[in-house]
Design a protein around this motif. Structure first.
Motif, PDB file in Angstrom:
ATOM      1  N   SER A 267       1.407  -0.962   0.329  1.00 40.48           N
ATOM      2  CA  SER A 267       0.232  -0.074   0.071  1.00 40.48           C
ATOM      3  C   SER A 267       0.875   1.155   0.063  1.00 40.48           C
ATOM      4  O   SER A 267       2.302   0.637  -0.206  1.00 40.48           O
ATOM      5  N   SER A 268       0.184   2.814  -0.336  1.00 39.53           N
ATOM      6  CA  SER A 268       0.874   3.149  -0.139  1.00 39.53           C
ATOM      7  C   SER A 268       1.628   4.272   0.974  1.00 39.53           C
ATOM      8  O   SER A 268       2.850   4.236   1.099  1.00 39.53           O
ATOM      9  N   PRO A 269       0.842   3.819   1.996  1.00 41.66           N
ATOM     10  CA  PRO A 269       1.302   4.091   3.361  1.00 41.66           C
ATOM     11  C   PRO A 269       2.124   3.581   3.850  1.00 41.66           C
ATOM     12  O   PRO A 269       3.656   3.747   4.017  1.00 41.66           O
ATOM     13  N   HIS A 270       2.209   2.550   3.083  1.00 41.56           N
ATOM     14  CA  HIS A 270       3.661   1.147   3.778  1.00 41.56           C
ATOM     15  C   HIS A 270       4.459   1.223   2.703  1.00 41.56           C
ATOM     16  O   HIS A 270       5.706   1.210   3.645  1.00 41.56           O
ATOM     17  N   LEU A 271       4.925   2.142   1.857  1.00 40.12           N
ATOM     18  CA  LEU A 271       5.718   2.022   0.738  1.00 40.12           C
ATOM     19  C   LEU A 271       6.999   3.833   1.379  1.00 40.12           C
ATOM     20  O   LEU A 271       7.758   3.161   1.103  1.00 40.12           O
ATOM     21  N   GLY A 272       5.807   3.963   2.150  1.00 39.15           N
ATOM     22  CA  GLY A 272       6.269   5.181   2.466  1.00 39.15           C
ATOM     23  C   GLY A 272       7.336   4.605   3.748  1.00 39.15           C
ATOM     24  O   GLY A 272       8.363   5.854   3.983  1.00 39.15           O
ATOM     25  N   ALA A 273       6.815   3.768   4.680  1.00 41.96           N
ATOM     26  CA  ALA A 273       7.690   3.987   5.806  1.00 41.96           C
ATOM     27  C   ALA A 273       8.581   2.488   5.846  1.00 41.96           C
ATOM     28  O   ALA A 273       8.673   1.687   6.376  1.00 41.96           O
TER      29      ALA A 273
END
Length: 354
Positions: A267-273
């Motif tokens: 997911s995009s939030p998990h990509l950022g983290a």
């Protein structure tokens, strides 16, 4: 408990026991409706898109603290909510915050002495349950998973890929699914692992065995376990690697860059983290061309700059890299990527078809 993933599993369970209190603290702009807490998104925006289960279902299949954002398909547990609310990039920071909320002491260092505490039973949705599901799944070769991926022009599968096939994977219908929605489908099971290669979760893609496409359900993709910072890894981490959101996105990139290690963050939030391997020096990001993809790339770039890691975005010609692979073809896709890669990496990793 020495491993962070073990600590995360226990803390996620404890947070689930106090799910409403967690929501009132970190998602204060939401409200309770029945057994759910409703809010706009994981960043505490007012609205009703994201819903958190406040109590477990009677049949034991829905764990308290699990959440889904109906607008984006993102999902996770209350540790993810804390990490996103506080902007954490390190799992350790999230665990410390969770202990503080729960008024728990920091864990004692590991010793070689005997363990007297009895191991808790693995609840539904936990990393332990994810490990069991992955272990119960079989090879992809010859299955509907292979047919599904072939239909998306993904053919370069390997025996050591973190993908498996489960012939009868249980699906819990959402409130938006039609009445009588089938509850058992074949599924592609992908292992989510930490930097040490330990399984912390799994991602499930339910499939229609008759059409070799995703199953006709509202949410054909769901994850379980602990996801933050981790992902579905293809190849061993190195100084150069690629990251993206979806499994199909990463597998499409690997069709033309077969030697580059890659990770799907889901997911995009998990990509950022996503957590950085110690040896990493350059990270290519297969971005999605939307606001969530822009935000993930910005957060990833900010974190990487502080670690001395160069971030290079990769953009598809069409809507996403799987569309490029299916509709434009591997040869033109490789040519387009060649203009975006650092020249030395293009020579090292890019495989020009034909």
């Amino acid at each position: 408990m020495g491993r962070l993933s073990d600590q995360a599993g226990e803390l996620a369970n404890r947070l689930g026991d106090r799910a409403e209190a967690v929501c009132r603290h970190y998602l204060s702009k939401g409200h309770r409706e029945g057994r759910y807490w409703l809010v706009g998104d994981a960043h505490n925006t007012p609205g009703r898109s994201l819903y958190v289960r406040l109590s477990g279902s009677e049949d034991g299949r829905g764990a308290a603290g699990k959440w889904t954002d109906a607008a984006t398909g993102e999902h996770g547990d209350l540790l993810d909510i804390i990490a996103l609310a506080r902007g954490h990039s390190q799992l350790r920071d999230t665990l410390d915050e969770a202990r503080s909320f729960l008024s728990l002491p920091n864990p004692e260092p590991c010793t070689d002495g005997p363990r007297h505490a009895r191991e808790p039973q693995a609840p539904t949705g936990s990393p332990q349950a994810a490990k069991r599901l992955f272990a119960a799944s079989g090879p992809v070769r010859g299955s509907v998973v292979q047919a599904y991926l072939r239909g998306r022009a993904i053919t370069a599968l390997r025996v050591d890929d973190p993908l498996r096939f489960h012939p009868r994977c249980y699906y819990t219908p959402s409130r938006k699914d039609l009445a009588g929605t089938r509850r058992v489908w074949p599924a592609m099971i992908a292992a989510v692992t930490d930097l040490d290669g330990a399984i912390t979760g799994v991602h499930r893609t339910w499939l229609d065995p008759d059409a070799s496409t995703k199953a006709p359900v509202v949410t054909p993709r769901r994850a379980m376990g602990f996801l933050l910072g981790h992902g579905v890894r293809f190849g061993r981490p190195d100084a150069v690697m690629a990251a993206g959101e979806g499994i199909e996105t990463i597998l499409s990139l690997r069709q033309v860059m077969p030697a580059m290690p890659m990770i799907a963050a889901l997911s995009s939030p998990h990509l950022g983290a996503v957590l950085f391997p110690p040896a990493l020096r350059r990270l290519y990001v297969g971005r999605d061309d939307d606001p969530a993809g822009d935000a993930a790339l910005a957060r990833l770039t900010e974190r990487a700059s502080g670690a001395g890691i160069e971030v290079v975005p990769l953009s598809p010609m069409l809507g996403d890299f799987n569309e490029d692979l299916r509709l434009v073809g591997a040869e033109r896709m490789a040519a387009a990527l060649g203009g975006q890669l650092i020249p030395e990496d293009a020579g090292r990793f890019l495989a020009m078809p034909g």
